[in-house]
Design a protein around this motif. Sequence first.
Motif: not given
Length: 147
Positions: A57-59, A62-65, A114-122, A126-131
């Motif tokens: 969430d901090f990242a 810091a990045l913004g929208d 919906d990349p903006g989902m990262v701003n609301t649920s980082a 809004a996870w990126f990958i599962k490894m």
Amino acid sequence: MASVLFTHAARRTAVHALRSSRSTSLFHSSRCMSTYYTPAHEYCKIEGNVATVGITDFAQAALGDIVFVDLPETGDEFEAKDSFGSVESVKAASDVYAPISGKVVETNDLLTDDPGMVNTSAEGDAWFIKMEVKDDSAGRGEEMLDD
């Protein structure tokens, strides 16, 4: 003196009642996986042999929208500290690094539309990958911070 003792006893009883009223199963059930954070503000939630990776969430703050998220293909393999994608905002673009070694078993395709989902649920939806964690990543938490 008696009223002071009574007040102190009542306060202790109230604190004890408050602590007892908390459901310990609530706290334990929400902690079913281990979460680690990198100094670069990626997170890694490990459950069994699968790690869910994203930015904190901090990242995102810091990045913004966030306007674009570039993710790898399922099946791609990465070593810890390799760049596996990028995130772009109205302010900047930033690489995202694998906190552990492993193989991508799933990507969050919702972020494409919906990349903006990262701003609301980082650190949630809004996870990126599962490894799938490599067997030799046993020391995966050594350079990461736990919550």
